[in-house]
Design a protein around this motif. Sequence first.
Motif, PDB file in Angstrom:
ATOM      1  N   MET A  13       0.838  -1.199   0.000  1.00  0.00           N
ATOM      2  CA  MET A  13       0.000   0.000   0.000  1.00  0.00           C
ATOM      3  C   MET A  13       0.876   1.255   0.000  1.00  0.00           C
ATOM      4  O   MET A  13       0.671   2.177  -0.788  1.00  0.00           O
ATOM      5  CB  MET A  13      -0.901   0.024   1.243  1.00  0.00           C
ATOM      6  CG  MET A  13      -2.095  -0.907   1.187  1.00  0.00           C
ATOM      7  SD  MET A  13      -3.314  -0.385  -0.022  1.00  0.00           S
ATOM      8  CE  MET A  13      -4.180   0.868   0.913  1.00  0.00           C
ATOM      9  N   GLU A  14       1.843   1.251   0.890  1.00  0.00           N
ATOM     10  CA  GLU A  14       2.750   2.408   1.018  1.00  0.00           C
ATOM     11  C   GLU A  14       3.456   2.708  -0.286  1.00  0.00           C
ATOM     12  O   GLU A  14       3.450   3.842  -0.760  1.00  0.00           O
ATOM     13  CB  GLU A  14       3.837   2.092   2.069  1.00  0.00           C
ATOM     14  CG  GLU A  14       3.515   2.597   3.454  1.00  0.00           C
ATOM     15  CD  GLU A  14       4.541   2.085   4.452  1.00  0.00           C
ATOM     16  OE1 GLU A  14       5.762   2.132   4.138  1.00  0.00           O
ATOM     17  OE2 GLU A  14       4.113   1.598   5.524  1.00  0.00           O
ATOM     18  N   GLN A  27       1.207   4.056  -3.083  1.00  0.00           N
ATOM     19  CA  GLN A  27       0.814   5.451  -2.873  1.00  0.00           C
ATOM     20  C   GLN A  27       1.979   6.402  -3.135  1.00  0.00           C
ATOM     21  O   GLN A  27       1.819   7.448  -3.739  1.00  0.00           O
ATOM     22  CB  GLN A  27       0.243   5.631  -1.465  1.00  0.00           C
ATOM     23  CG  GLN A  27      -1.244   5.270  -1.460  1.00  0.00           C
ATOM     24  CD  GLN A  27      -1.794   4.977  -0.071  1.00  0.00           C
ATOM     25  OE1 GLN A  27      -1.055   4.747   0.873  1.00  0.00           O
ATOM     26  NE2 GLN A  27      -3.109   4.970   0.034  1.00  0.00           N
ATOM     27  N   GLU A  28       3.179   5.972  -2.692  1.00  0.00           N
ATOM     28  CA  GLU A  28       4.392   6.750  -2.939  1.00  0.00           C
ATOM     29  C   GLU A  28       4.602   6.993  -4.434  1.00  0.00           C
ATOM     30  O   GLU A  28       4.991   8.062  -4.865  1.00  0.00           O
ATOM     31  CB  GLU A  28       5.601   5.935  -2.450  1.00  0.00           C
ATOM     32  CG  GLU A  28       6.357   6.546  -1.297  1.00  0.00           C
ATOM     33  CD  GLU A  28       7.358   5.540  -0.760  1.00  0.00           C
ATOM     34  OE1 GLU A  28       8.201   5.075  -1.547  1.00  0.00           O
ATOM     35  OE2 GLU A  28       7.249   5.189   0.443  1.00  0.00           O
ATOM     36  N   GLN A  88      -3.060   5.083  -8.019  1.00  0.00           N
ATOM     37  CA  GLN A  88      -4.278   5.309  -7.248  1.00  0.00           C
ATOM     38  C   GLN A  88      -4.854   4.020  -6.690  1.00  0.00           C
ATOM     39  O   GLN A  88      -5.211   3.100  -7.423  1.00  0.00           O
ATOM     40  CB  GLN A  88      -5.327   6.018  -8.092  1.00  0.00           C
ATOM     41  CG  GLN A  88      -6.281   6.787  -7.196  1.00  0.00           C
ATOM     42  CD  GLN A  88      -7.563   7.130  -7.886  1.00  0.00           C
ATOM     43  OE1 GLN A  88      -7.611   7.201  -9.120  1.00  0.00           O
ATOM     44  NE2 GLN A  88      -8.600   7.346  -7.095  1.00  0.00           N
ATOM     45  N   VAL A  89      -4.908   3.964  -5.356  1.00  0.00           N
ATOM     46  CA  VAL A  89      -5.460   2.798  -4.682  1.00  0.00           C
ATOM     47  C   VAL A  89      -6.884   3.140  -4.251  1.00  0.00           C
ATOM     48  O   VAL A  89      -7.124   4.183  -3.662  1.00  0.00           O
ATOM     49  CB  VAL A  89      -4.597   2.439  -3.462  1.00  0.00           C
ATOM     50  CG1 VAL A  89      -5.211   1.280  -2.695  1.00  0.00           C
ATOM     51  CG2 VAL A  89      -3.185   2.100  -3.901  1.00  0.00           C
TER      52      VAL A  89
END
Lengths: 139, 432
Positions: A123-124, A127-128, A132-133
């Motif tokens: 997830m990290e 996003q970095e 788009q999550v």
Amino acid sequence: MLKQLSVFLENKTGRLTAVTEILAEYNINIRALSLADTSDFGILRLIVNEPKKAYEILKKDGFTVRITDVIGVEMPDRPGGLNGVLQVMKSEGINIEYLYAFLGTNGRGAVVIFRVENMEKAMEILQEKGIQVLSPAEL
Amino acid sequence: MYWNEKHECIPREELEELQLQRLKETVERCYFNVPHYRKVMQELQLEPEDIQSLDDLKKLPFTTKQDLRDNYPYGMFAVPLSEVVRIHSSSGTTGKPTVVGYTRGDITTWSELMARSLVCGGAGRDDVIHNAYGYGLFTGGLGVHYGAERLGASVIPISGGNTKRQIMIMKDYGSTILTCTPSYALYIAEVINELGMKPEDLKLKVGIFGAEPWSENMRKEIEEKLGISAIDIYGLSEIIGPGVAVECQDKSGLHIWEDHFLPEIIDPETGETLPPGEEGELVITSLTKEALPVLRYRTRDIARLITEPCPCGRTAYKVTRIGGRTDDMLIIRGVNVFPSQIEHVLLETGYAEPHYQLIVDRKGTMDTLTVMVEVSENVFSDEVRKLEQLEYTIKNELETTLGISVGVKLVEPKTIARSEGKAKRVIDNRKA
């Protein structure tokens, strides 16, 4: 992260219908699904509008159900769309357990559901990298 | 043909005198040498002197497999270990097997009874006995082996496995008698056929088969496919091993060697002794065993006692072929399997409350065991790989525990039919 329902199914006629019947009866909308199968059994994976409710009613009906966290990623619906996301995962060493894809609604792009080894880390990183999550509300 | 005409054809009155004398000795040996027997007899306020007739046998307590387990390993032995020359054991249920011991005298008795059984079945000293019972802790292999040597036949200690080689040896060495489980005999017949051979290519004339229940249909099939006469032999390690009872050429029941074993048929529910001819559980009291004498051992095998004289001239009563069990033990390819063993493995694999069902089939000639396991939430994973791993682990653990190959199938909850809250644990399709 998104909540995914997994249901254990034996590989025989009518088992899938048994699940869809119940979901229909309780007015639960299936947004995406995939079925992983072996010669003996299958695992039905579902993204629905009300995962908690669906979990309860399937469980009450005797199914073996589990809720798993998955990542939904929206990507452009054009050649190379998925490749771009997978390249990021590869370069960051994110190991994919399974994935399945569907077309987004409201003219949005394609959506791919991922289950990876280390969900938090994935997830990290995503996003970095500006990928788009999706949140449950966006689905 | 008899091996020991004097004892095999002994008049009934003389036999019963001998039985009574030996029963008294056995009860004494148990009472004075085995704490378990002394304790249970004292609880019934029984002393060895209370046994004055064969009818007094009814006063004695039963012995069960559980008693042997509770006294694991040597607690039921009536002699010090220095007198014991051989130890065998049967497969354990939840870990603990039952251990049986033999003195030199017991081995002599056993060899004598196996020699008798082989002759009764049609063997002689000129025969080449191909012994495909497993050698090892299982009593089958060595039991037949010692009897065959005692008889003076030529015994080939081939044990189980490598069927093509077995057939080559039978052909080249001119085996005339085959001893193994009936299902293995059928398998051998199948492989002979696959090799493009015919039964006439072998010199086999008789097969002496036991260690698992089999039907008259199966006998016909073996006799046709192998071109032999098929004889049923009965035994269990707790009593002595193979050679407790055997069919003669009349094939109308198995003569139980009554000068060494006292048979009774009881009602398994009430424990009442049933009159001859009625079906019930076979209970055996050993009359000559030294290391491990047993009083009224409950075999859990269902049979009838045949007291009518036999055309063969032997005076020992016969028991009918074993028609079932009073407990849930299954015999699969000669191996004893209890559902509790499977439950134990599932509990160890992480199942809190395992729901499972055993399906036993006869596919072609081999018995197969499939374990259906309901997938509960605590073991379920959404990854195929992990579920396959679970299936593999259960299969591996079961095979290690049971010693036979097992199929495992994961099924949905509630697929295993439950009646009155209890799941039907075993479906045995072999009886059909």
